[in-house]
Write a protein that holds these residues in place. Structure first.
Motif, mmCIF file in Angstrom:
data_model
loop_
_atom_site.group_PDB
_atom_site.id
_atom_site.type_symbol
_atom_site.label_atom_id
_atom_site.label_comp_id
_atom_site.label_asym_id
_atom_site.label_seq_id
_atom_site.Cartn_x
_atom_site.Cartn_y
_atom_site.Cartn_z
ATOM 1 N N LEU A 10 11.416 -39.448 -22.249
ATOM 2 C CA LEU A 10 11.309 -39.572 -23.712
ATOM 3 C C LEU A 10 12.673 -39.442 -24.382
ATOM 4 O O LEU A 10 12.963 -40.145 -25.356
ATOM 5 N N LEU A 11 13.520 -38.561 -23.877
ATOM 6 C CA LEU A 11 14.874 -38.460 -24.420
ATOM 7 C C LEU A 11 15.626 -39.773 -24.203
ATOM 8 O O LEU A 11 16.323 -40.255 -25.104
ATOM 9 N N ALA A 12 15.454 -40.365 -23.027
ATOM 10 C CA ALA A 12 16.106 -41.651 -22.747
ATOM 11 C C ALA A 12 15.601 -42.732 -23.695
ATOM 12 O O ALA A 12 16.382 -43.546 -24.200
ATOM 13 N N PHE A 13 14.297 -42.738 -23.958
ATOM 14 C CA PHE A 13 13.755 -43.712 -24.909
ATOM 15 C C PHE A 13 14.288 -43.445 -26.309
ATOM 16 O O PHE A 13 14.678 -44.381 -27.019
ATOM 17 N N ASN A 14 14.310 -42.172 -26.724
ATOM 18 C CA ASN A 14 14.837 -41.824 -28.057
ATOM 19 C C ASN A 14 16.277 -42.320 -28.200
ATOM 20 O O ASN A 14 16.651 -42.866 -29.243
ATOM 21 N N VAL A 15 17.081 -42.120 -27.171
ATOM 22 C CA VAL A 15 18.476 -42.563 -27.195
ATOM 23 C C VAL A 15 18.538 -44.087 -27.290
ATOM 24 O O VAL A 15 19.285 -44.636 -28.106
ATOM 25 N N ALA A 40 10.768 -55.904 -25.942
ATOM 26 C CA ALA A 40 11.656 -55.759 -24.789
ATOM 27 C C ALA A 40 12.025 -54.296 -24.563
ATOM 28 O O ALA A 40 12.013 -53.813 -23.423
ATOM 29 N N LEU A 41 12.335 -53.587 -25.634
ATOM 30 C CA LEU A 41 12.680 -52.167 -25.523
ATOM 31 C C LEU A 41 11.503 -51.370 -24.961
ATOM 32 O O LEU A 41 11.673 -50.529 -24.071
ATOM 33 N N LEU A 42 10.310 -51.631 -25.463
ATOM 34 C CA LEU A 42 9.115 -50.937 -24.984
ATOM 35 C C LEU A 42 8.873 -51.238 -23.511
ATOM 36 O O LEU A 42 8.513 -50.345 -22.735
ATOM 37 N N ALA A 43 9.071 -52.486 -23.104
ATOM 38 C CA ALA A 43 8.846 -52.871 -21.708
ATOM 39 C C ALA A 43 9.833 -52.182 -20.771
ATOM 40 O O ALA A 43 9.448 -51.680 -19.707
ATOM 41 N N ILE A 44 11.090 -52.127 -21.175
ATOM 42 C CA ILE A 44 12.120 -51.479 -20.345
ATOM 43 C C ILE A 44 11.760 -50.022 -20.085
ATOM 44 O O ILE A 44 11.960 -49.503 -18.999
ATOM 45 N N HIS A 45 11.192 -49.366 -21.092
ATOM 46 C CA HIS A 45 10.906 -47.937 -20.972
ATOM 47 C C HIS A 45 9.458 -47.644 -20.614
ATOM 48 O O HIS A 45 9.050 -46.473 -20.603
ATOM 49 N N GLY A 46 8.676 -48.664 -20.310
ATOM 50 C CA GLY A 46 7.298 -48.463 -19.869
ATOM 51 C C GLY A 46 6.401 -47.857 -20.929
ATOM 52 O O GLY A 46 5.459 -47.133 -20.597
ATOM 53 N N TYR A 47 6.692 -48.128 -22.195
ATOM 54 C CA TYR A 47 5.889 -47.566 -23.284
ATOM 55 C C TYR A 47 4.522 -48.237 -23.298
ATOM 56 O O TYR A 47 4.425 -49.462 -23.263
ATOM 57 N N ARG A 110 -3.371 -40.230 -29.852
ATOM 58 C CA ARG A 110 -4.277 -41.159 -29.163
ATOM 59 C C ARG A 110 -3.487 -42.406 -28.750
ATOM 60 O O ARG A 110 -2.543 -42.800 -29.434
ATOM 61 N N ALA A 111 -3.923 -43.069 -27.701
ATOM 62 C CA ALA A 111 -3.270 -44.296 -27.249
ATOM 63 C C ALA A 111 -3.393 -45.408 -28.286
ATOM 64 O O ALA A 111 -2.567 -46.312 -28.325
ATOM 65 N N ASP A 112 -4.400 -45.331 -29.149
ATOM 66 C CA ASP A 112 -4.580 -46.378 -30.161
ATOM 67 C C ASP A 112 -3.938 -46.025 -31.503
ATOM 68 O O ASP A 112 -4.097 -46.762 -32.475
ATOM 69 N N ALA A 113 -3.189 -44.937 -31.550
ATOM 70 C CA ALA A 113 -2.464 -44.579 -32.771
ATOM 71 C C ALA A 113 -1.348 -45.601 -32.991
ATOM 72 O O ALA A 113 -0.856 -46.217 -32.034
ATOM 73 N N PRO A 114 -0.925 -45.815 -34.226
ATOM 74 C CA PRO A 114 0.175 -46.756 -34.481
ATOM 75 C C PRO A 114 1.421 -46.382 -33.673
ATOM 76 O O PRO A 114 1.727 -45.210 -33.465
ATOM 77 N N LEU A 115 2.142 -47.409 -33.245
ATOM 78 C CA LEU A 115 3.309 -47.224 -32.386
ATOM 79 C C LEU A 115 4.326 -46.249 -32.969
ATOM 80 O O LEU A 115 4.782 -45.338 -32.285
ATOM 81 N N ALA A 116 4.704 -46.414 -34.221
ATOM 82 C CA ALA A 116 5.722 -45.539 -34.812
ATOM 83 C C ALA A 116 5.245 -44.086 -34.834
ATOM 84 O O ALA A 116 6.044 -43.162 -34.623
ATOM 85 N N GLU A 117 3.963 -43.873 -35.048
ATOM 86 C CA GLU A 117 3.413 -42.509 -35.029
ATOM 87 C C GLU A 117 3.540 -41.917 -33.632
ATOM 88 O O GLU A 117 3.926 -40.759 -33.468
ATOM 89 N N ARG A 118 3.231 -42.712 -32.614
ATOM 90 C CA ARG A 118 3.362 -42.224 -31.235
ATOM 91 C C ARG A 118 4.814 -41.958 -30.879
ATOM 92 O O ARG A 118 5.135 -40.958 -30.231
ATOM 93 N N ILE A 119 5.713 -42.833 -31.324
ATOM 94 C CA ILE A 119 7.143 -42.628 -31.055
ATOM 95 C C ILE A 119 7.614 -41.327 -31.696
ATOM 96 O O ILE A 119 8.322 -40.538 -31.074
ATOM 97 N N ARG A 120 7.235 -41.087 -32.934
ATOM 98 C CA ARG A 120 7.644 -39.864 -33.631
ATOM 99 C C ARG A 120 7.062 -38.625 -32.950
ATOM 100 O O ARG A 120 7.775 -37.639 -32.737
ATOM 101 N N ALA A 121 5.768 -38.660 -32.635
ATOM 102 C CA ALA A 121 5.113 -37.488 -32.044
ATOM 103 C C ALA A 121 5.662 -37.185 -30.654
ATOM 104 O O ALA A 121 5.959 -36.034 -30.331
#
Length: 183
Positions: A10-15, A40-47, A110-121
Motif C-alpha cells: 500500500l505504501l508503494a501504491f501511495n507513492v 494502468a496504475l491500478l493494474a501494475i499494483h494489482g488493485y 467493501r470491494a464495491d465502495a468507490p475507488l477513491a474511497e478505497r484508496i483513501r481508506a
C-alpha cells in the motif's frame, strides 16, 4: 524498517499514485490525466474491486492523490489526526481478506465502495502502521533540486535521500560538476 507485506504494498501504491503529479514525473506532465492511465496504475499494483472507469472517478482519485501527498509530509501527531479523519470519512471497517492469489491482508472498505474511497481508506491503514511504528521519518520527499517525488525509505539504515536512482545520479553529477569547476 519493515512492515507487513500488505502495508509495504500500500505504501508503494501511495507513492506511485502521489508521484503522478507533474513535479514528480520524469515526463514533467500529469501522468494521471486519463482513465486509461488510472487503469494502468491500478493494474501494475494489482488493485482490485470496483472501478467505474469514468471521469468522475478519475477526479476523485486525483483529489485523493493530493490528500495523500499533503499528509505524507506532516509530523507524526498531525499525520495521526489526518489519518483518523480519513478513516472516519471513509467509514473504514478493517477486515482481513484473501482473494485473487493474494494471501491474508487488510481491506478497510467493501470491494464495491468507490475507488477513491478505497484508496483513501487503505492508504490510511498503511499510514496507521507507519505511525504506530514511529516510522513517519521514513516517509520522505526527494532531496533533488527539481523533484518533489515521494518515497518510503524502507532501507535498513534509513539513509535514502532520493526518490529514484535517476534523481540520485543526477544530483551526484551536479555535485561532481560543482567540485570540478571549483578546482
Amino acid at each position: 524498517m519493515h512492515f507487513a507485506p500488505d502495508t509495504e504494498d500500500l505504501l508503494a501504491f501511495n507513492v506511485a499514485l502521489a508521484n503522478t503529479v507533474p513535479s514528480s514525473t520524469r515526463s514533467g506532465t500529469d501522468e494521471l490525466s486519463s482513465t486509461l492511465q488510472l487503469q494502468a496504475l491500478l493494474a501494475i499494483h494489482g488493485y482490485t474491486g470496483r472501478v467505474d472507469r469514468d471521469d468522475a472517478e478519475l477526479g476523485d482519485v486525483r483529489a485523493a492523490r493530493l490528500e495523500l501527498r499533503r499528509i505524507w509530509a506532516l509530523d507524526r501527531d498531525s499525520m495521526a489526526s489526518e489519518v483518523n479523519a480519513m478513516l472516519r470519512d471513509t467509514r473504514a471497517l478493517p477486515q482481513l481478506a484473501r482473494h485473487d492469489g493474494f494471501d491474508w491482508h487488510l481491506h478497510a472498505t467493501r470491494a464495491d465502495a468507490p475507488l477513491a474511497e478505497r484508496i483513501r481508506a487503505e492508504g490510511a491503514l498503511a499510514l496507521v502502521d507507519v505511525i504506530r511504528s514511529d516510522g513517519t521519518d521514513r516517509l520522505r520527499i526527494c532531496e533533488a533540486d527539481d523533484c518533489e517525488g515521494l518515497f518510503a525509505d524502507l532501507s535498513r539504515n534509513g539513509s535514502r535521500r532520493y526518490c529514484t536512482v535517476r534523481c540520485g545520479n543526477r544530483m551526484n553529477m551536479v555535485a561532481h560538476r560543482r567540485r570540478q569547476s571549483a578546482e
